[in-house]
Design an enzyme around this catalytic site. Structure first.
Site, short mmCIF file in Angstrom:
data_model
loop_
_atom_site.label_atom_id
_atom_site.label_comp_id
_atom_site.label_asym_id
_atom_site.label_seq_id
_atom_site.Cartn_x
_atom_site.Cartn_y
_atom_site.Cartn_z
N VAL A 1 -75.05 -17.25 -18.03
CA VAL A 1 -74.02 -17.14 -19.07
C VAL A 1 -72.63 -17.14 -18.42
CG1 VAL A 1 -73.12 -15.73 -20.97
CG2 VAL A 1 -75.59 -15.91 -20.62
N CYS A 2 -72.48 -16.37 -17.35
CA CYS A 2 -71.18 -16.30 -16.65
C CYS A 2 -70.77 -17.68 -16.15
CB CYS A 2 -71.28 -15.36 -15.45
SG CYS A 2 -71.64 -13.66 -15.90
N THR A 3 -71.70 -18.45 -15.69
CA THR A 3 -71.39 -19.80 -15.19
C THR A 3 -70.79 -20.64 -16.31
OG1 THR A 3 -73.17 -19.60 -13.58
CG2 THR A 3 -72.40 -21.83 -14.06
N GLU B 1 -69.29 -19.51 -18.99
CA GLU B 1 -67.99 -18.94 -19.40
C GLU B 1 -66.86 -19.39 -18.47
OE1 GLU B 1 -68.68 -14.88 -21.81
OE2 GLU B 1 -68.56 -14.67 -19.66
N LEU B 2 -67.13 -19.37 -17.17
CA LEU B 2 -66.07 -19.76 -16.22
C LEU B 2 -65.75 -21.24 -16.35
CD1 LEU B 2 -67.00 -17.51 -13.18
CD2 LEU B 2 -65.11 -17.23 -14.77
#
Ligand code: BEZ
Length: 211
Positions: free
Chosen positions: A44-46, A48-49
């Site tokens: 998920v973080c990937t 988002e960034l």
């Protein structure tokens, strides 16, 4: 005590993917967004960034500096950055703080022990040019944030900082706004000379003021 709206945001120094940052001087006279990521090399973080990198021109247009944080090392961040470019089609184009000792995560209350005591939740802090906290969002690790919504609330924050208006539910840039209740009808005549629509004495609708 948790940071609250209107508080001065804490200053800090940090290592980032763009070199060392002294937070308040890095912000300068800009608006700021500081947002946390639970962990490097997570799906998920990937996304988002990558999404925030794609939207960077929109943040620039609004004079907003964006900075991410993850409680991993700078070396780890540097490895992850390649994956973001490869899978999201956008290279990381803003600094990502390496907060392996969780100094900043603890300072800003990004670790919620009943969710996880080792990684952060998805916190967002919107900071005004006066270094005061204007808005916070908190999402769990399992839910990616909606960055169009973040831009929408920044539009509202910037508009309402400048004019004596508030924005209604689901408002978007260009739509009608509300005259704040603290403005009397008499004062509203000079602030909004083209007039307004009164639905109730406390609910007065006016076209969005031009910046
Ligand atoms: C993610 O970014 O995908 C993630 C991170 C921590 C826990 C769950 C998901």
């Amino acid at each position: 005590m948790a940071l609250q709206l209107g508080d001065d945001v804490p200053d800090f120094t940090a290592e980032t993917t763009d070199g060392p940052v002294s937070f308040h001087s890095w912000l300068g006279a800009s608006w700021g967004v500081l947002f946390s990521h639970p962990k490097d090399f997570t799906p998920v973080c990937t996304t988002e960034l990558g999404r925030v990198s794609a939207l960077k021109p929109e943040f620039d247009k609004r004079n907003v500096k964006v900075i991410g944080l993850s409680v991993d090392s700078l070396e780890s961040h540097k490895g992850w950055v390649g994956d973001i470019k490869e899978t999201q089609g956008h290279a990381l184009n803003f600094p990502l703080i390496a907060d392996a000792d969780k100094k900043i995560a603890n300072l800003y209350g990004m670790i919620h022990p009943n969710a996880s005591d080792t990684v952060t939740v998805r916190s967002v802090f919107v900071i005004g040019p006066d270094k005061k906290l204007k808005l916070t969002l908190t999402y769990p690790a399992s839910t990616g944030r909606n960055f169009d919504e973040l831009l929408r609330v920044i539009d509202s924050l910037q508009l309402t900082a400048k004019h004596k208006v508030a924005t209604p539910s689901d408002w978007k840039q260009g739509q009608d706004v509300i005259i704040v209740p603290s403005v009397s009808d008499n004062d509203a005549k000079s602030l909004f000379p083209d007039g307004w629509k009164t639905l109730k004495p406390y609910l007065r609708i006016v076209p969005q003021p031009k910046s």
